[in-house]
Design a protein around this motif. Structure first.
Motif, short mmCIF file in Angstrom:
data_model
loop_
_atom_site.label_atom_id
_atom_site.label_comp_id
_atom_site.label_asym_id
_atom_site.label_seq_id
_atom_site.Cartn_x
_atom_site.Cartn_y
_atom_site.Cartn_z
N ILE A 166 -6.12 -3.03 -8.40
CA ILE A 166 -6.15 -4.40 -7.89
C ILE A 166 -7.59 -4.76 -7.55
O ILE A 166 -8.25 -4.04 -6.79
CB ILE A 166 -5.27 -4.55 -6.63
CG1 ILE A 166 -3.85 -4.09 -6.91
CG2 ILE A 166 -5.29 -6.00 -6.13
CD1 ILE A 166 -3.06 -3.79 -5.66
N LEU A 167 -8.09 -5.84 -8.13
CA LEU A 167 -9.45 -6.32 -7.86
C LEU A 167 -9.38 -7.65 -7.12
O LEU A 167 -8.62 -8.54 -7.51
CB LEU A 167 -10.24 -6.50 -9.16
CG LEU A 167 -10.66 -5.25 -9.93
CD1 LEU A 167 -11.40 -5.63 -11.19
CD2 LEU A 167 -11.52 -4.34 -9.06
N ILE A 168 -10.16 -7.76 -6.05
CA ILE A 168 -10.26 -9.00 -5.29
C ILE A 168 -11.74 -9.37 -5.24
O ILE A 168 -12.53 -8.68 -4.60
CB ILE A 168 -9.67 -8.84 -3.88
CG1 ILE A 168 -8.19 -8.46 -3.97
CG2 ILE A 168 -9.85 -10.13 -3.07
CD1 ILE A 168 -7.57 -8.09 -2.65
N GLU A 169 -12.09 -10.46 -5.92
CA GLU A 169 -13.49 -10.86 -6.04
C GLU A 169 -13.70 -12.23 -5.38
O GLU A 169 -12.86 -13.12 -5.51
CB GLU A 169 -13.90 -10.95 -7.51
CG GLU A 169 -13.65 -9.68 -8.31
CD GLU A 169 -13.98 -9.89 -9.78
OE1 GLU A 169 -15.16 -10.19 -10.08
OE2 GLU A 169 -13.07 -9.78 -10.61
N PRO A 217 -16.90 -1.83 -5.31
CA PRO A 217 -17.70 -1.49 -6.48
C PRO A 217 -18.90 -2.40 -6.69
O PRO A 217 -19.86 -2.02 -7.36
CB PRO A 217 -16.71 -1.62 -7.64
CG PRO A 217 -15.71 -2.63 -7.16
CD PRO A 217 -15.59 -2.41 -5.68
N ARG A 218 -18.85 -3.61 -6.08
CA ARG A 218 -19.96 -4.55 -6.29
C ARG A 218 -20.08 -5.48 -5.09
O ARG A 218 -19.10 -5.99 -4.57
CB ARG A 218 -19.69 -5.40 -7.54
CG ARG A 218 -20.76 -6.44 -7.84
CD ARG A 218 -20.27 -7.49 -8.82
NE ARG A 218 -19.25 -8.34 -8.23
CZ ARG A 218 -19.51 -9.47 -7.58
NH1 ARG A 218 -20.76 -9.86 -7.40
NH2 ARG A 218 -18.53 -10.20 -7.08
N GLY A 224 -21.56 -12.67 -4.14
CA GLY A 224 -20.17 -12.30 -3.83
C GLY A 224 -19.92 -10.81 -3.77
O GLY A 224 -20.81 -9.98 -3.98
N THR A 225 -18.66 -10.48 -3.48
CA THR A 225 -18.23 -9.10 -3.26
C THR A 225 -16.93 -8.84 -4.00
O THR A 225 -16.09 -9.73 -4.12
CB THR A 225 -18.02 -8.83 -1.75
OG1 THR A 225 -19.25 -9.08 -1.05
CG2 THR A 225 -17.56 -7.41 -1.49
N THR A 226 -16.76 -7.61 -4.46
CA THR A 226 -15.53 -7.19 -5.11
C THR A 226 -14.95 -5.99 -4.36
O THR A 226 -15.66 -5.00 -4.13
CB THR A 226 -15.76 -6.79 -6.57
OG1 THR A 226 -16.28 -7.91 -7.29
CG2 THR A 226 -14.46 -6.33 -7.23
N PHE A 227 -13.69 -6.10 -3.97
CA PHE A 227 -12.95 -4.96 -3.42
C PHE A 227 -12.00 -4.45 -4.50
O PHE A 227 -11.37 -5.24 -5.21
CB PHE A 227 -12.13 -5.38 -2.19
CG PHE A 227 -12.93 -5.55 -0.93
CD1 PHE A 227 -13.06 -4.51 -0.03
CD2 PHE A 227 -13.56 -6.76 -0.65
CE1 PHE A 227 -13.80 -4.66 1.14
CE2 PHE A 227 -14.30 -6.92 0.51
CZ PHE A 227 -14.42 -5.87 1.40
N GLU A 228 -11.91 -3.13 -4.60
CA GLU A 228 -10.99 -2.52 -5.56
C GLU A 228 -10.02 -1.60 -4.83
O GLU A 228 -10.42 -0.75 -4.05
CB GLU A 228 -11.75 -1.73 -6.63
CG GLU A 228 -10.82 -1.04 -7.63
CD GLU A 228 -11.56 -0.32 -8.74
OE1 GLU A 228 -10.97 0.60 -9.34
OE2 GLU A 228 -12.73 -0.69 -9.00
N ILE A 229 -8.73 -1.81 -5.11
CA ILE A 229 -7.68 -0.97 -4.54
C ILE A 229 -6.99 -0.23 -5.68
O ILE A 229 -6.65 -0.84 -6.70
CB ILE A 229 -6.64 -1.82 -3.77
CG1 ILE A 229 -7.29 -2.52 -2.58
CG2 ILE A 229 -5.48 -0.94 -3.29
CD1 ILE A 229 -6.36 -3.50 -1.88
N ASN A 230 -6.80 1.06 -5.51
CA ASN A 230 -6.03 1.84 -6.48
C ASN A 230 -4.83 2.45 -5.78
O ASN A 230 -4.97 3.09 -4.72
CB ASN A 230 -6.89 2.97 -7.08
CG ASN A 230 -7.95 2.42 -8.03
OD1 ASN A 230 -7.67 2.13 -9.17
ND2 ASN A 230 -9.17 2.26 -7.52
N LEU A 231 -3.64 2.27 -6.35
CA LEU A 231 -2.41 2.77 -5.77
C LEU A 231 -1.68 3.66 -6.78
O LEU A 231 -1.66 3.35 -7.98
CB LEU A 231 -1.48 1.62 -5.36
CG LEU A 231 -2.01 0.66 -4.29
CD1 LEU A 231 -1.05 -0.51 -4.13
CD2 LEU A 231 -2.20 1.37 -2.96
N PRO A 232 -1.10 4.78 -6.34
CA PRO A 232 -0.35 5.63 -7.28
C PRO A 232 0.87 4.91 -7.82
O PRO A 232 1.62 4.29 -7.06
CB PRO A 232 0.04 6.83 -6.41
CG PRO A 232 0.00 6.32 -5.00
CD PRO A 232 -1.07 5.28 -4.96
#
Length: 238
Positions: A166-169, A217-218, A224-232
């Motif tokens: 999931i990317l939130i930019e 990651p950025r 701006g800013t990017t949050f990355e979420i990784n879920l199993p």
């Protein structure tokens, strides 16, 4: 010192979370008072329209009461082991975006752009994950310099790692490089009235409760800013 920051932050976070629906309820009650007066003084022909208006206000108040119950449920789960059920995280994203869109003037003028590709189900606590997205969306909105901006949300599936991504930019002001390593620490905030627990809760919910990972990651000044979420993922449901 960290424990003290957590307790102070918890108190402020609680007040902040409760403040929005309580303020909304106060406004609806004031409006209701006027509507009831209209209903009492209305002519026979106008009472039906006035009654419909009262019903609408009652519906909005019920939504805010539901919001208060949701907040209480969220806080009650912090510190305990939450129940996880297989679910599509895109439903939580859509519900959270809908909440912000329905209260646009309260949060500013922002555009949400969704690119939610098909993904498998993940073991999920929808209430807590909704809290994650709320915090990340609010951070993005706070970063918008002119109270206008764009928040992009995308989902994808990493088959090799069996993870939902999931990317939130946002296109806000970005995070200073020296602060990137501290943003998830309890008590850290660059806001004048910040409580410094939002992103600490986010990391705990994602990593400790859902077995996932969150990082930035950025982030570029003025870009701006990017949050990355990784879920199993539950790959058998792909």
């Amino acid at each position: 010192s960290e424990q003290r920051s957590i307790w102070v932050g918890m108190a402020k976070e609680t007040a902040h979370q409760l403040g929005t629906p309580l303020s909304s309820l106060s406004g609806w009650l004031e409006l209701m008072s006027g509507r009831v007066h209209d209903l009492v003084t209305a002519t026979e022909d106008m009472r039906h329209e006035a009654g419909q208006s009262v019903d609408q206000v009652v519906g909005e108040m019920q939504q805010d009461m539901g919001r208060l119950n949701q907040i209480a449920s969220r806080f009650s789960q912090i510190g305990s082991v939450p129940e996880l059920k297989p679910a599509d995280v895109r439903d939580v994203i859509n519900d959270t975006v809908g909440y912000f869109k329905g209260r646009g003037p309260q949060f500013g003028r922002h555009e949400f752009v969704l690119d939610l590709q098909a993904i498998p189900a993940v073991p999920l606590n929808a209430e807590l994950m909704g809290w994650v997205f709320e915090n990340l969306f609010k951070n993005a909105m706070d970063a918008m310099v002119q109270q206008e901006g764009c928040i992009r949300i995308g989902t994808s599936f990493d088959e090799e790692r069996h993870r939902v991504r999931i990317l939130i930019e946002d296109n806000g002001r970005g995070i200073n490089a020296e602060n990137l390593a501290r943003v998830f620490q309890p008590g850290f905030s660059t806001k004048k009235r910040g409580w410094g627990l939002g992103l600490a809760f986010v990391r705990r919910i994602v990593e400790e409760y859902h077995g996932g990972h969150i990082h930035i990651p950025r982030s570029e000044q003025g870009a701006g800013t990017t949050f990355e979420i990784n879920l199993p993922a539950r790959t058998e449901n792909v």
